[in-house]
Design an enzyme around this catalytic site. Structure first.
Site, PDB file in Angstrom:
ATOM      1  N   GLU A 198       5.937  23.309 -26.080  1.00  0.00           N
ATOM      2  CA  GLU A 198       5.971  22.828 -24.844  1.00  0.00           C
ATOM      3  C   GLU A 198       5.239  22.336 -24.427  1.00  0.00           C
ATOM      4  OE1 GLU A 198       6.189  27.670 -23.555  1.00  0.00           O
ATOM      5  OE2 GLU A 198       4.299  27.316 -23.488  1.00  0.00           O
TER       6      GLU A 198
ATOM      7  N   GLU B 180      11.236  31.461 -27.099  1.00  0.00           N
ATOM      8  CA  GLU B 180      10.371  32.126 -26.908  1.00  0.00           C
ATOM      9  C   GLU B 180      10.937  32.423 -25.655  1.00  0.00           C
ATOM     10  OE1 GLU B 180       6.796  30.662 -25.634  1.00  0.00           O
ATOM     11  OE2 GLU B 180       6.421  29.543 -27.580  1.00  0.00           O
TER      12      GLU B 180
END
Ligand code: BG6
Length: 470
Positions: free
Chosen positions: A173, A364
């Site tokens: 991320e 995810e």
């Protein structure tokens, strides 16, 4: 049964991060990471040193129970397992010249188990666990020196695990660093004291480091495939007012810059404009520009929610996975206020595919919820129909995107086994197919129990998606 059939090559599995499940926070010569001074997650300031109330010190004891856990993943039929290497197990301080053998040996053992079960590893090099020393001595990624330290670390693991791993991700991320500089960039300067120039300089160092280790991976093993990893966030205008549309454009650019640089190898014009307009002065060398041209093989992302944007300052703010924006009045939310939008996954898959034309990997996705352990016919389990509904509805949208012609490599649900939450450091925010008996106060046996979703996911994988409910 539905008509859905995912491709045979589609990778099915789950995802975790070292600091959220391994525990053993000083075992085998491991150094401290920033997580050891974040006992309560991202909303409270860091502590001076480690404190006993940090659930991550024990995690779910994966360090000792990995074989049992991987066997359970295999029982569900996983063909891929995404996990991270704790940088501070390999380089305890981060700036040593030589790696720590005990740390390398631990991941050898994990890879042995995965090989035994025919599960493909997908490894994140840096998942919110920068060595604490790099944060305190160098201010994390604000310092250019971290590029070299990260390269040393990457070289050590690329060489050690050559021939055993195919897929690597550089930074988890990476676009979260703008919002959570300590968590994501190991930047010790408090956010409100950090200048925009220092923040974007740190971003630049991470982007250069990502590109350099992508080149290094290809040099060490031409079979290695390296991906970037971003928070994917479809942003909708709250109304059709042109001011709202422009807000969306700017918000998209803030996120997309990270992927654009990784895929195209240059800063997009809108980013250069942002730097100019905000007086952000960056040190970008000619060599950096050359290095950035080492672009990724695929794009991976987390997807939990969509958001709205609005030019009206009175619009209601939404809770979010680090990048909170404006509430969408049409969506329900999880117990933690994360808005649930399965169609948003199809939207972002199409947007990314249209923009990048690179294979996409959903690494995810999942629902954090409070689970209740019950006993049914003498077997302890969790009846997590809410989680099954969430995952089913998202996977149906992945199938839609595949039908749209999007190249999707695979899907790993977040927290396939219960672990410590990143944002709140709770264990009661559970994502897993496997329940772990550990509570927020640290009590519990650490025993594992299969939830109803465990059997559901096994069916989805076995039938290549045909068992999904449309
Ligand atoms: C992602 C992170 O932001 O979201 C994970 O990559 C994290 O580390 C996941 O656990 C879910 O967030 P949380 O705060 O519910 O654990």
């Amino acid at each position: 049964m539905s008509n859905i059939q995912f491709p045979d090559t589609f990778l099915w599995g789950g995802a975790t991060a070292a600091n959220q499940l391994e525990g053993a926070f000083t075992a085998g010569g491991k150094g401290l990471s920033i997580q050891d001074v974040m006992p309560h997650g991202i909303l409270t300031p860091r502590t001076e040193g480690p404190t006993d109330d940090n659930l991550k010190q024990v995690g779910i004891d994966f360090y000792n129970r990995y074989a049992e856990d991987i066997a359970l993943f295999a029982e569900m039929g996983f063909t891929v397992y995404r996990f991270s290497i704790a940088w501070s197990r390999i380089f305890p301080n981060g700036d040593e010249a030589e790696p720590n053998e005990e740390g390398l040996a631990f991941y050898d053992r994990v890879l042995d188990e995965l090989e035994k079960h025919g599960i493909e590893p997908l490894i994140t090099l840096s998942h919110y666990e920068t060595p604490l020393h790099l944060s305190e001595k160098y201010d994390g990624w604000v310092s250019r020196e971290l590029i070299g330290f990260f390269e040393n670390y990457a070289r050590a693991v690329f060489e050690r695990y050559r021939g055993r791993v195919k897929y690597w991700l550089t930074f988890n991320e990476i676009n979260s660093v703008l919002h959570a500089p300590f968590l994501s960039g190991g930047i010790n300067t408090p956010k409100d004291e950090l200048s925009e120039s220092d923040l974007y300089q740190a971003v630049h160092h991470e982007l250069v480091a990502s590109a350099r280790v992508t080149r290094l991976a290809h040099e060490i093993d031409p079979a290695y495939r390296v991906g970037c990893m971003v928070i994917a966030l479809p942003i909708y205008p709250l109304t059709p007012a042109p001011d709202d549309i422009v807000k969306v454009l700017n918000a998209d650019h803030e996120n997309l810059m990270f992927t654009d640089v990784h895929v195209r190898g240059v800063y997009p014009g809108y980013a250069l404009r942002h730097f100019r307009d905000h007086g952000i002065k960056l040190n970008i060398t000619d060599l950096d520009r050359e290095d950035l041209k080492n672009t990724v093989d695929f794009v991976s992302f987390s997807y939990y929610m969509s958001m709205c944007e609005s030019a009206d300052p009175s619009s209601l703010k939404a809770e979010g996975n680090i990048l909170g924006r404006i509430l969408n009045p049409h969506l329900e939310a999880s117990e933690w206020g994360w808005q649930i939008d399965p169609q948003g996954l199809r939207v972002i898959l199409n947007q990314f595919w249209d923009r990048f034309q690179k294979p996409l990997f959903i690494v995810e996705n999942g629902l954090g919820a409070k689970d209740q352990l019950v006993e049914i016919d003498g077997v302890r389990t969790v009846v997590d129909d809410y989680r099954i509904t969430y995952l089913n509805d998202h996977l149906v949208q992945v199938a839609e995107a595949l039908d749209d012609g999007v190249d999707v490599m695979g899907y790993t649900t977040w927290g396939c086994i219960d672990l410590v939450a990143a944002s709140t450091a709770q264990l009661s925010k559970r994502y897993g197919f496997i329940y772990v008996d550990r509570n927020d106060d640290g009590t519990g046996t650490l025993d594992r129990y299969k939830k109803k979703s465990f059997h559901w996911y096994a069916d989805v994988i076995r039938t290549s998606g045909a068992s999904l409910q449309v």
